[in-house]
Design an enzyme around this catalytic site. Sequence first.
Site, PDB file in Angstrom:
ATOM      1  N   ASP A 194       0.843  -1.205   0.000  1.00 36.06           N
ATOM      2  CA  ASP A 194       0.000   0.000   0.000  1.00 36.06           C
ATOM      3  C   ASP A 194       0.878   1.255   0.000  1.00 36.06           C
ATOM      4  O   ASP A 194       0.373   2.377  -0.073  1.00 36.06           O
ATOM      5  CB  ASP A 194      -1.019  -0.011   1.146  1.00 36.06           C
ATOM      6  N   SER A 195       2.200   1.077   0.049  1.00 31.93           N
ATOM      7  CA  SER A 195       3.125   2.186  -0.203  1.00 31.93           C
ATOM      8  C   SER A 195       2.853   2.784  -1.591  1.00 31.93           C
ATOM      9  O   SER A 195       3.256   3.914  -1.890  1.00 31.93           O
ATOM     10  CB  SER A 195       4.581   1.706  -0.116  1.00 31.93           C
ATOM     11  N   ASP A 238      -1.235  -6.276  -0.525  1.00 40.88           N
ATOM     12  CA  ASP A 238      -1.250  -5.631   0.796  1.00 40.88           C
ATOM     13  C   ASP A 238      -2.646  -5.084   1.077  1.00 40.88           C
ATOM     14  O   ASP A 238      -3.134  -4.205   0.350  1.00 40.88           O
ATOM     15  CB  ASP A 238      -0.235  -4.469   0.750  1.00 40.88           C
ATOM     16  N   LYS A 266      -1.082  -9.489   2.751  1.00 38.36           N
ATOM     17  CA  LYS A 266      -0.356  -9.015   3.938  1.00 38.36           C
ATOM     18  C   LYS A 266      -1.273  -8.067   4.695  1.00 38.36           C
ATOM     19  O   LYS A 266      -2.068  -7.341   4.090  1.00 38.36           O
ATOM     20  CB  LYS A 266       0.936  -8.297   3.538  1.00 38.36           C
ATOM     21  N   GLU A 292      -1.301  -5.508   8.540  1.00 36.07           N
ATOM     22  CA  GLU A 292      -0.495  -4.933   9.619  1.00 36.07           C
ATOM     23  C   GLU A 292      -1.140  -5.207  10.976  1.00 36.07           C
ATOM     24  O   GLU A 292      -2.373  -5.235  11.073  1.00 36.07           O
ATOM     25  CB  GLU A 292      -0.366  -3.412   9.422  1.00 36.07           C
ATOM     26  N   GLU A 349       9.315  -4.053  10.459  1.00 37.18           N
ATOM     27  CA  GLU A 349       9.680  -2.749   9.895  1.00 37.18           C
ATOM     28  C   GLU A 349      10.200  -1.817  10.982  1.00 37.18           C
ATOM     29  O   GLU A 349       9.541  -1.599  12.013  1.00 37.18           O
ATOM     30  CB  GLU A 349       8.464  -2.112   9.186  1.00 37.18           C
TER      31      GLU A 349
HETATM   32  O1  KIV Z   1       3.493  -1.145   1.643  1.00 35.16           O
HETATM   33  C1  KIV Z   1       4.674  -1.525   1.635  1.00 35.16           C
HETATM   34  O2  KIV Z   1       5.454  -1.267   0.711  1.00 35.16           O
HETATM   35  C2  KIV Z   1       5.131  -2.299   2.786  1.00 35.16           C
HETATM   36  C3  KIV Z   1       6.590  -2.612   2.837  1.00 35.16           C
HETATM   37  C4  KIV Z   1       7.350  -1.431   3.279  1.00 35.16           C
HETATM   38  C5  KIV Z   1       6.856  -3.792   3.696  1.00 35.16           C
HETATM   39  O3  KIV Z   1       4.357  -2.641   3.619  1.00 35.16           O
END
Ligand code: KIV
Length: 304
Positions: free
Chosen positions: A47-48, A86, A116, A118, A185
């Site tokens: 989600d970056s 994510d 993924k 969090e 992280e």
């Molecule tokens: O969203 C992302 O890119 C991440 C990584 C930094 C692990 O969660």
Amino acid sequence: MERKKVTLPEIQRKKEMGEPLTMLTAYDVNIARAVDQAGIDMILVGDSYGMVVLGYDTTVPVTMDQMITAAQAVARGAKNPLLIGDLPFLAYQVNAEEAIRNAGRFIKEANMDAVKLEGGREIAPTVRAITNAGIAVMGHVGLTPQSVSKLGGWRTQGTTADAAHKLLDDALALQDAGAFAIVLEKVPERLAEFVTQRLQIPTIGIGAGAHCDGQVLVANDVLGLFDRFVPKFAKQYAKLYPLIVEAFSAYKREVDTRAFPAAEHSFGIKDVEWEAFMKTLEQERETRTTNSFDPTADNERIYG
Ligand code: KIV
């Protein structure tokens, strides 16, 4: 040698054999293809995306639909790496049912192999619910950007005895809930090493030192794709941003001076076709001229 699709057993095998795991983010087809070609084990459609591509200040505004579009593009480009979607903010926090539905969208609509999310112990029941639905889950503890406001900023996590203990408990809870790997992280290197030794599943570090089972970086950071802030833990293996600006400036210069397009960028038409084209225009002109001198027609228009 022909490469094989990376699977969960292969990820676990690498942990057990002490072979480093590699993961990069990708959000589009070309970067996904390049990551695949480089032999990277896993691609995270992180989600970056919201920050490094869409220009948000945090990952919080990213929607499930935006993530699906990016994940679909990545899946079209990368065949071999394990693909992980994510789950964005509020895609899994409300209840387990919504979490399963959104995790399922990554699998059904975007060809991802896993998702993924969090969070630590508090999210473990959700991890259990998603894995029970047959979807592989990667955890993420330490600095969890979706909670950046609650964490008080982008600070290193697990830096006190209590916080270190909580982080270890969180990682163990995710493992017990069925996670196949956990991103650590921005946590102290010693703590990441300790957690890595205590877990049976692999840890993937970002800003967590050299002793995790694997490493992950944001592809845009690796490539130096932007000129703004680069986190301390990110290493730029290339500086593409200045090269991009230079390429765009050269293009503008050449268009301004009419150096581009040159003959090799242009297309031809056979002389015989061109002459026929000219002839048709000529005939049309003659027909128009004849018609416009038709006094009857004019009279009909005026008096008719
Ligand atoms: O969203 C992302 O890119 C991440 C990584 C930094 C692990 O969660």
